[in-house]
Design an enzyme around this catalytic site. Structure first.
Site, PDB file in Angstrom:
ATOM      1  N   LYS A  21      49.787  21.868  55.794  1.00  0.00           N
ATOM      2  CA  LYS A  21      51.040  22.317  55.184  1.00  0.00           C
ATOM      3  C   LYS A  21      50.853  22.572  53.703  1.00  0.00           C
ATOM      4  O   LYS A  21      50.273  21.711  53.040  1.00  0.00           O
ATOM      5  CB  LYS A  21      52.072  21.215  55.401  1.00  0.00           C
ATOM      6  CG  LYS A  21      53.391  21.436  54.740  1.00  0.00           C
ATOM      7  CD  LYS A  21      54.250  20.232  54.963  1.00  0.00           C
ATOM      8  CE  LYS A  21      55.553  20.433  54.221  1.00  0.00           C
ATOM      9  NZ  LYS A  21      56.400  19.284  54.308  1.00  0.00           N
TER      10      LYS A  21
ATOM     11  N   LYS B 127      48.505  17.792  53.401  1.00  0.00           N
ATOM     12  CA  LYS B 127      49.737  18.292  52.795  1.00  0.00           C
ATOM     13  C   LYS B 127      49.498  18.459  51.298  1.00  0.00           C
ATOM     14  O   LYS B 127      49.173  17.491  50.603  1.00  0.00           O
ATOM     15  CB  LYS B 127      50.883  17.321  53.055  1.00  0.00           C
ATOM     16  CG  LYS B 127      52.182  17.753  52.380  1.00  0.00           C
ATOM     17  CD  LYS B 127      53.346  16.890  52.793  1.00  0.00           C
ATOM     18  CE  LYS B 127      54.605  17.289  52.027  1.00  0.00           C
ATOM     19  NZ  LYS B 127      55.758  16.454  52.375  1.00  0.00           N
TER      20      LYS B 127
HETATM   21  C1  PBG Z   1      58.873  15.556  52.413  1.00  0.00           C
HETATM   22  C2  PBG Z   1      58.828  16.961  52.906  1.00  0.00           C
HETATM   23  C3  PBG Z   1      58.814  18.142  52.156  1.00  0.00           C
HETATM   24  C4  PBG Z   1      58.798  19.193  53.069  1.00  0.00           C
HETATM   25  C5  PBG Z   1      58.792  18.642  54.339  1.00  0.00           C
HETATM   26  N1  PBG Z   1      58.768  17.257  54.226  1.00  0.00           N
HETATM   27  C6  PBG Z   1      58.982  18.364  50.704  1.00  0.00           C
HETATM   28  C7  PBG Z   1      58.000  17.859  49.741  1.00  0.00           C
HETATM   29  O1  PBG Z   1      56.954  17.291  50.076  1.00  0.00           O
HETATM   30  O2  PBG Z   1      58.294  17.999  48.561  1.00  0.00           O
HETATM   31  C8  PBG Z   1      58.793  20.637  52.707  1.00  0.00           C
HETATM   32  C9  PBG Z   1      59.168  21.574  53.805  1.00  0.00           C
HETATM   33  C10 PBG Z   1      59.434  22.953  53.357  1.00  0.00           C
HETATM   34  O3  PBG Z   1      59.240  23.315  52.179  1.00  0.00           O
HETATM   35  O4  PBG Z   1      59.857  23.743  54.207  1.00  0.00           O
HETATM   36  N2  PBG Z   1      59.774  14.774  53.142  1.00  0.00           N
END
Ligand code: PBG
Length: 330
Positions: A253, A201
């Site tokens: 992601k 991520k």
């Molecule tokens: C954190 C989380 C995020 C997203 C999913 N889980 C945000 C981040 O890490 O700042 C982003 C999902 C998206 O942008 O569609 N709980």
């Protein structure tokens, strides 16, 4: 000799719609799509998100209707995100481990409603629940305390499992989180609850609209725990570590800007690899389409096809139900 043109003509396989359909290497099945959903417990009407046209923060009632629709469309699962009111946020993210906290309460409702028809999944991270907006608890110097956060994640995992989540989405990017959560689940008798590790991520600008979706209070950034977009090898390393710690599924992601990672990870690990087409990817296509600059439906399908082609077995996408419905020709 048929070593080249004019004997070899690759265009033969592109000559008709039927031929193209037959030789297509990548297909999208509704069962491979997962819909992320946002739910709040302090609103009486669904609240549209300005930066994600077509996406709302749900009330419990509208959430119920949305998951029934999702099940009817035949998608593979839903991923729930809870959005607590401001007064329910604190430094430790207490609402995340409250059985009556918004996410756990919503999970019960959804598991009850559609738990047999699709896979009910929950985001396991503290950022929606903390008043500072970080994915973990803070040390006295303001840094995100990895090991203290693992204690919170363990408790969250057990509450989510109790509420009926069948697949926990570990999105916090703390070291050791998969192993810690696996041990906590097993110790409480939840051996059959699976772990989806957001393994690779990245600290991405493409999460912008999501921050509106969850009412994020974050100041600063997540660069001390999410990956640097410059790093490919490191993303692969994270995925391998998560598999060693017991991840049942690993995720990359965002999706579209990280297809190299999707390909690398899917070549390297023996578990399913998923990708998350994030809020900014959704917003870009919607915005361009709204301006008449892009063919919306083709762009959506092409983006999802590319993510699948790179090696993702399933995709989290805000278009899951719409695409599944289109694919089924309903
Ligand atoms: C954190 C989380 C995020 C997203 C999913 N889980 C945000 C981040 O890490 O700042 C982003 C999902 C998206 O942008 O569609 N709980």
């Amino acid at each position: 000799m048929t070593s080249g043109f004019p004997d070899i003509r690759p265009r033969r396989l592109r000559s008709t719609p039927a031929m193209r359909r037959l030789v297509a290497e990548t297909r999208i099945d509704p069962a491979q799509l997962v819909l992320p959903l946002f739910v709040r417990d302090d609103i009486v009407e669904p609240a549209p998100l300005q930066s994600m046209p077509g996406v709302v923060q749900h009330t419990f009632d509208s959430l119920k209707a949305a998951v029934v629709e999702a099940a009817e469309a035949g998608i593979g699962g839903v991923m729930l995100f809870g959005v607590p009111g401001e007064s329910d946020k604190d430094a430790r993210g207490t609402a995340a481990t409250d059985p009556d906290g918004v996410l756990n309460a919503a999970t019960r409702v959804v598991a009850d409603e559609v738990g047999g028809a699709l896979v009910v999944q929950t985001d396991l991270c503290l950022d929606e629940f903390t008043d500072h907006g970080h994915c973990g608890v803070l040390a006295s110097d303001g840094s995100v305390d990895n090991d203290a956060t693992l204690v919170r994640y363990r408790d969250m995992a057990v509450e989510q499992a109790r509420a009926g989540s069948q697949l926990l989405g570990l999105s916090g990017m703390m070291d050791g989180q998969v192993g810690a959560v696996r041990a906590a689940l097993d110790a409480d008798g939840f051996q059959d609850v699976a772990i989806l590790a957001y393994a690779a991520k990245y600290a991405s600008a493409f999460y912008g609209p999501f921050r509106e979706a969850v009412g994020s209070t974050l100041r600063g950034d997540r660069k001390t725990y999410q990956l640097d977009p410059a790093n490919r090898r490191e993303g692969l390393r994270e995925a391998v570590l998560d598999v060693e710690e017991g991840a049942d599924i690993v995720m990359v992601k965002p999706a579209l800007s990280y297809l190299d990672l999707v390909a690398d990870v899917s070549a390297a690990v023996p578990v399913p690899v998923w990708a998350y087409q994030v809020s900014g990817e959704y917003a870009m296509i919607e915005a361009a389409a709204a301006n008449g600059w892009i063919d919306r439906d083709r762009a959506i399908l092409e983006s999802l096809t590319s993510i699948r082609r790179a090696g993702a077995e399933a995709v989290l996408t805000y278009w899951a139900v719409e695409v599944a419905t289109t694919l089924k020709g309903l």
